[in-house]
Design a protein around this motif. Sequence first.
Motif, PDB file in Angstrom:
ATOM      1  N   ARG A  21       0.820  -1.221   0.000  1.00 18.87           N
ATOM      2  CA  ARG A  21       0.000   0.000   0.000  1.00 18.87           C
ATOM      3  C   ARG A  21       0.850   1.266   0.000  1.00 18.87           C
ATOM      4  NH1 ARG A  21      -5.530  -0.603  -0.870  1.00 18.87           N
ATOM      5  NH2 ARG A  21      -6.211  -2.593  -0.009  1.00 18.87           N
ATOM      6  N   GLY A  22       2.175   1.084  -0.083  1.00 16.49           N
ATOM      7  CA  GLY A  22       3.039   2.255  -0.084  1.00 16.49           C
ATOM      8  C   GLY A  22       3.321   2.820   1.288  1.00 16.49           C
ATOM      9  N   ARG A  23       3.114   2.016   2.338  1.00 18.93           N
ATOM     10  CA  ARG A  23       3.325   2.478   3.705  1.00 18.93           C
ATOM     11  C   ARG A  23       4.653   1.968   4.245  1.00 18.93           C
ATOM     12  NH1 ARG A  23      -0.836   3.257   6.953  1.00 18.93           N
ATOM     13  NH2 ARG A  23       0.805   4.167   8.263  1.00 18.93           N
ATOM     14  N   ALA A  44      -1.355  11.591   0.653  1.00 18.01           N
ATOM     15  CA  ALA A  44      -1.243  11.005  -0.683  1.00 18.01           C
ATOM     16  C   ALA A  44      -1.835   9.596  -0.714  1.00 18.01           C
ATOM     17  CB  ALA A  44       0.229  10.970  -1.112  1.00 18.01           C
ATOM     18  N   HIS A  45      -1.622   8.859   0.376  1.00 18.54           N
ATOM     19  CA  HIS A  45      -2.182   7.509   0.444  1.00 18.54           C
ATOM     20  C   HIS A  45      -3.705   7.558   0.461  1.00 18.54           C
ATOM     21  CE1 HIS A  45      -2.518   3.289   1.282  1.00 18.54           C
ATOM     22  NE2 HIS A  45      -3.058   3.489   2.470  1.00 18.54           N
ATOM     23  N   ALA A  46      -4.256   8.505   1.212  1.00 19.59           N
ATOM     24  CA  ALA A  46      -5.713   8.669   1.245  1.00 19.59           C
ATOM     25  C   ALA A  46      -6.234   9.017  -0.145  1.00 19.59           C
ATOM     26  CB  ALA A  46      -6.096   9.756   2.254  1.00 19.59           C
ATOM     27  N   GLN A  47      -5.513   9.878  -0.836  1.00 20.63           N
ATOM     28  CA  GLN A  47      -5.917  10.239  -2.199  1.00 20.63           C
ATOM     29  C   GLN A  47      -5.900   9.020  -3.112  1.00 20.63           C
ATOM     30  OE1 GLN A  47      -7.043  12.935  -3.527  1.00 20.63           O
ATOM     31  NE2 GLN A  47      -6.518  14.655  -2.189  1.00 20.63           N
ATOM     32  N   ALA A  48      -4.868   8.183  -2.953  1.00 17.49           N
ATOM     33  CA  ALA A  48      -4.769   6.993  -3.790  1.00 17.49           C
ATOM     34  C   ALA A  48      -5.911   6.016  -3.516  1.00 17.49           C
ATOM     35  CB  ALA A  48      -3.419   6.305  -3.556  1.00 17.49           C
ATOM     36  N   VAL A  49      -6.235   5.837  -2.237  1.00 18.37           N
ATOM     37  CA  VAL A  49      -7.344   4.947  -1.878  1.00 18.37           C
ATOM     38  C   VAL A  49      -8.652   5.472  -2.459  1.00 18.37           C
ATOM     39  CG1 VAL A  49      -8.732   4.087   0.054  1.00 18.37           C
ATOM     40  CG2 VAL A  49      -6.235   4.098   0.220  1.00 18.37           C
ATOM     41  N   ALA A  50      -8.859   6.778  -2.336  1.00 19.48           N
ATOM     42  CA  ALA A  50     -10.083   7.382  -2.866  1.00 19.48           C
ATOM     43  C   ALA A  50     -10.125   7.280  -4.389  1.00 19.48           C
ATOM     44  CB  ALA A  50     -10.170   8.840  -2.436  1.00 19.48           C
ATOM     45  N   ARG A  51      -8.968   7.454  -5.017  1.00 19.78           N
ATOM     46  CA  ARG A  51      -8.916   7.373  -6.482  1.00 19.78           C
ATOM     47  C   ARG A  51      -9.258   5.962  -6.961  1.00 19.78           C
ATOM     48  NH1 ARG A  51      -4.589   9.937  -6.894  1.00 19.78           N
ATOM     49  NH2 ARG A  51      -3.140   8.176  -6.853  1.00 19.78           N
ATOM     50  N   ARG A  60      -8.382  -1.068   8.889  1.00 17.69           N
ATOM     51  CA  ARG A  60      -7.376  -2.121   8.703  1.00 17.69           C
ATOM     52  C   ARG A  60      -5.995  -1.676   9.182  1.00 17.69           C
ATOM     53  NH1 ARG A  60      -7.753  -3.691   2.535  1.00 17.69           N
ATOM     54  NH2 ARG A  60      -6.145  -5.190   3.152  1.00 17.69           N
ATOM     55  N   ASN A  61      -5.937  -0.479   9.765  1.00 19.97           N
ATOM     56  CA  ASN A  61      -4.694   0.055  10.319  1.00 19.97           C
ATOM     57  C   ASN A  61      -3.650   0.334   9.241  1.00 19.97           C
ATOM     58  OD1 ASN A  61      -3.439   1.011  12.608  1.00 19.97           O
ATOM     59  ND2 ASN A  61      -2.332  -0.886  12.996  1.00 19.97           N
ATOM     60  N   LEU A  62      -4.113   0.630   8.027  1.00 17.45           N
ATOM     61  CA  LEU A  62      -3.208   0.929   6.926  1.00 17.45           C
ATOM     62  C   LEU A  62      -3.231   2.414   6.561  1.00 17.45           C
ATOM     63  CD1 LEU A  62      -4.000  -2.146   4.646  1.00 17.45           C
ATOM     64  CD2 LEU A  62      -2.018  -1.817   6.120  1.00 17.45           C
ATOM     65  N   LEU A  63      -4.048   3.188   7.268  1.00 19.34           N
ATOM     66  CA  LEU A  63      -4.129   4.626   7.035  1.00 19.34           C
ATOM     67  C   LEU A  63      -4.236   5.321   8.382  1.00 19.34           C
ATOM     68  CD1 LEU A  63      -4.398   7.007   5.018  1.00 19.34           C
ATOM     69  CD2 LEU A  63      -6.874   6.656   5.101  1.00 19.34           C
ATOM     70  N   ASP A  64      -3.408   6.327   8.572  1.00 19.86           N
ATOM     71  CA  ASP A  64      -3.413   7.074   9.823  1.00 19.86           C
ATOM     72  C   ASP A  64      -4.792   7.681  10.073  1.00 19.86           C
ATOM     73  OD1 ASP A  64      -1.747   8.459  12.015  1.00 19.86           O
ATOM     74  OD2 ASP A  64      -2.783  10.126  11.047  1.00 19.86           O
ATOM     75  N   ASP A  65      -5.255   7.592  11.325  1.00 26.46           N
ATOM     76  CA  ASP A  65      -6.599   8.059  11.643  1.00 26.46           C
ATOM     77  C   ASP A  65      -6.769   9.553  11.382  1.00 26.46           C
ATOM     78  OD1 ASP A  65      -9.274   7.557  13.033  1.00 26.46           O
ATOM     79  OD2 ASP A  65      -8.433   9.162  14.246  1.00 26.46           O
TER      80      ASP A  65
END
Length: 563
Positions: free
Chosen positions: A359-361, A453-460, A533-538
């Motif tokens: 996921r790029g984390r 950026a990760h949130a943007q990618a998930v949304a995209r 899923r603990n893959l994105l900061d709250d």
Amino acid sequence: MNGVQLLLVIVGAIAVTGIAQRRGLQPALVITLVGFAASFIPGFTGLELDSEIILGIVLPPLLYSAALNFSFISFLKNLRPIVGLGVGLVVVTALVVGVFASWVVPALTLGTAIVLGAIVAPPDAVTAVAIGTKLGLPKRVMSILTGESLVNDAAALTLFSIAVSAVVGTHTFIDSPVLLFLYSAGVGIGVGLVLGGVATVIRRFLNDPPLETVLGLIVPFAAYLLAEQLEASGVLAVVAAGFTIGATSRRAGYATRLQERDVWSSIDVLLEAFVFAYMGLQLRFVIQDVQEAGGAGSLWQVFGAALLVLLVVLVIRPVWVFASFGRNVVTDRLMRRKMASDERMRARIDRENALRAARGRKPRQFPVFLSWKESVVVSWTGMRGVVTLAAAAGVPLSLADGTPFPGRPEIQAIAFTVAVGTLLVQGLTLPALIRSLKLSDPAQDAIDEEQAAHAQAVARDASSEVFAEFVRNPPASVPPEMVKGVEERVAQRSAAAEREADPATTEFGREMGALQRRVIRAQRLAIIRERDRNLLDDEAAREFLAKLDYQEAAIESRLGDRL
């Protein structure tokens, strides 16, 4: 306090808050000092509020708002330090202060001194969080401080009620203090969960932002009063209700969430300003009560003892925090050894890190504890506030046999001294302490950008799935020549679709609006799933979800109103 006085206090407190914020000062401290100075105006009479007004009207909305806006996931992640500070430290502080105060204040027995200990035990995170936010404290520290403030009030008030009942001689339906504490906490949480669940169902049925917001305003008071009727913790009931409704807020409409955000922010400012103003205004008259009870000599003795109690309160928290820090260091080393020798644990962590890498984390460091610098800051965030004030005002006037409550003036004087003293000592020095420790992580901005950026990618990714389904099965009202370009136009929130949605093609415009709403709904669900899923900061998830609410509002404004 009559209505005119109350109105003047509120207006003055709001004005002082605005001035303090504009000049970069701490509103709580400035309001308290201004209130103390104002109490010496000739002709000014003492302001008396029943403790139930503060406990039952001021405290519930403040706690509910904090719980509503605080992530339950962050609460669970930091549960151990939160419970340690919010319950363990409160109990230890109450007992240590009680034993010490019974020794230095002749008017206090051990029982009444423990009442004092329970009053001064819970810190108020309002000032600390405000300072930390402004100076960029790490998010984990902010989460611990906020979570502690949601738990420590309940622990302190439960201890207070048990100690007062023992001194006054009133009977409680459970004789064991431990069982009474467990009952109060368990039933209080249960009441909050049930009431929060019921309110969530009603809000979904209403589907009307103003009515839903009004219902939200009623919930904290209902939770508090219902739990208190059952002789349980009203504070924990309010916190549980706030967590329940906050966790299900995504089921509400965007308009409700936006409206509630502004409403609760305004209520917080109003109530916090009033409480600190009331504290400052009362201090002069607390001094007078002590003087009338024992004369000038007694006054100096009481305030000398109050300064000693303040010193004890200031010392207990650092000792507790650094004892926990030392234990965590040992635990960390033991866990790392176990990770090195336990193949199953190592394999589980490797699988989680592989998923994060996909996921790029960055790989997760486990376990994670506060650093020594963060521990220093947490140890110095013990400013007292609304609960200390309310509990001090709630000490009964008399015992069950009608005799005056022993040491009541002394208890109130010491409690007010501790509250104001912590605001002066810790509130004034905390900003300098944070700056000197240089806790602002230079890499934090990069981490925040990575998370965004990760949130943007998930949304995209989520929106791409919706667009692909739309292209595969376009509605009949959408012209074929428009299907190819729909993904780019909608993704960029282009106004082209609106311009083409004239009266002859209203159905097409309506379909475009519906598509955009489906995209936002899919993005919202994807962000929440990634966070859970603990893959994105709250924090990044909450910021992105707030942006989606504003986007949905903009769509309704551009498309909904026109069509």
